[in-house]
Design an enzyme around this catalytic site. Structure first.
Site, PDB file in Angstrom:
ATOM      1  N   ASP A   6       0.885  -1.274  -0.206  1.00 17.98           N
ATOM      2  CA  ASP A   6       0.088  -0.012   0.041  1.00 17.98           C
ATOM      3  C   ASP A   6       1.002   1.011   0.012  1.00 17.98           C
ATOM      4  OD1 ASP A   6      -1.987   1.855   0.416  1.00 17.98           O
ATOM      5  OD2 ASP A   6      -1.821   1.663   2.516  1.00 17.98           O
ATOM      6  N   ASP A 110      -6.558   3.574  -3.012  1.00 14.82           N
ATOM      7  CA  ASP A 110      -6.807   3.487  -1.628  1.00 14.82           C
ATOM      8  C   ASP A 110      -8.015   3.241  -0.892  1.00 14.82           C
ATOM      9  OD1 ASP A 110      -6.693   6.226  -2.049  1.00 14.82           O
ATOM     10  OD2 ASP A 110      -6.052   6.622  -0.176  1.00 14.82           O
TER      11      ASP A 110
END
Length: 256
Positions: A6, A110
């Site tokens: 991420d 995200d």
């Protein structure tokens, strides 16, 4: 094993999962210029500490809001893990929720990952509050569709801007001050930041609930625990929400 990555505007999180369970997790400052070799050298040291054999990693999934980082992460995956990574938001990666926003709008990777995780954990009628570089509010309706959200400046970003724009004001830690009315400059600033953001979050969440008839709220991001002390608006806090979302999406693509 799966390596889930991420890449945020400020920090990046690398996590290894086995049999759909997260077994290790590390973070570093985001650097769009970091090469594949530099990533691997850093990861290899952490793998050794955690008794992970990098050769056991055969899947990689990436969520990135920093476009410059994606190329080198693709090289990392192909060179060291012998796989083509799933890139959230690209054609090679499907997500298990539908997106119901205006035509032509690209929703941040995200935010889609967080929405996927929230839907898996809580279900529909859910607001996701993410305390990141930006403070984002994302909404999933009862049918499991992502229907939009709100983007506000992040807490740390606002604190930095306040310090840089006003020469006489120091940079302060984001924390709950002893009183609402400060008796020194630092406490005055902390009060404005803490209670101001808490009021912002409470206010926006309340308005979303009313407008969209939403029942559930889940929060993530490092500061979610800081602000949860003085509000009951969060039904759940999950600091691993994004990584869990990446694991869910990887499994969804593998099962198709």
């Amino acid at each position: 094993m799966l390596l889930a990555i991420d890449v945020g505007n400020t920090n990046s999180v690398f996590s290894v999962s086995k049999n759909r369970e997260i077994i290790s997790e590390w973070r570093c400052s985001t650097d769009g210029n970091m090469t594949a070799d530099q990533y691997f050298t850093w990861l290899q040291q952490l793998f050794n500490i955690s008794n992970i054999n990098y050769k056991d990693i055969n899947k990689v999934i990436v969520s990135s809001v920093v476009p410059d980082a994606i190329f080198n992460l693709k090289v990392l995956s192909k060179t060291y893990f012998s796989c083509v990574p799933l890139i959230v938001g690209s054609d090679n990666c499907k997500i298990p929720i539908s997106i119901d926003v205006e035509s032509g709008v690209n929703v941040g990777a995200d935010r889609l990952v967080n929405a996927t995780a929230a839907y898996q954990i809580i279900g529909g009628d859910t607001i996701i509050v993410d305390f990141g570089t930006a403070t984002t509010f994302d909404v999933i309706n009862g049918a499991g569709s992502y229907v939009g959200g709100v983007i506000a400046p992040g807490v740390a970003l606002s604190t930095k801007a306040l310090h840089e724009a006003a020469a006489a004001l120091p940079h302060v830690e984001v924390k709950r001050p002893p009183n609402v009315v400060g008796r020194n400059t630092v406490n005055c600033m902390q009060s404005g930041i803490y209670w101001g953001y808490l009021s912002l979050v409470d206010g926006i969440v309340s308005k979303i609930k009313k407008e969209k008839n939403i029942n559930n709220v889940i929060a993530t991001g490092g500061l979610s625990n800081v602000f949860s002390r003085d509000t009951s608006i969060f039904d759940k806090i999950d600091l691993r929400l994004t990584i869990k979302g990446l694991v869910y999406i990887s499994n969804f693509n593998e099962d198709k």
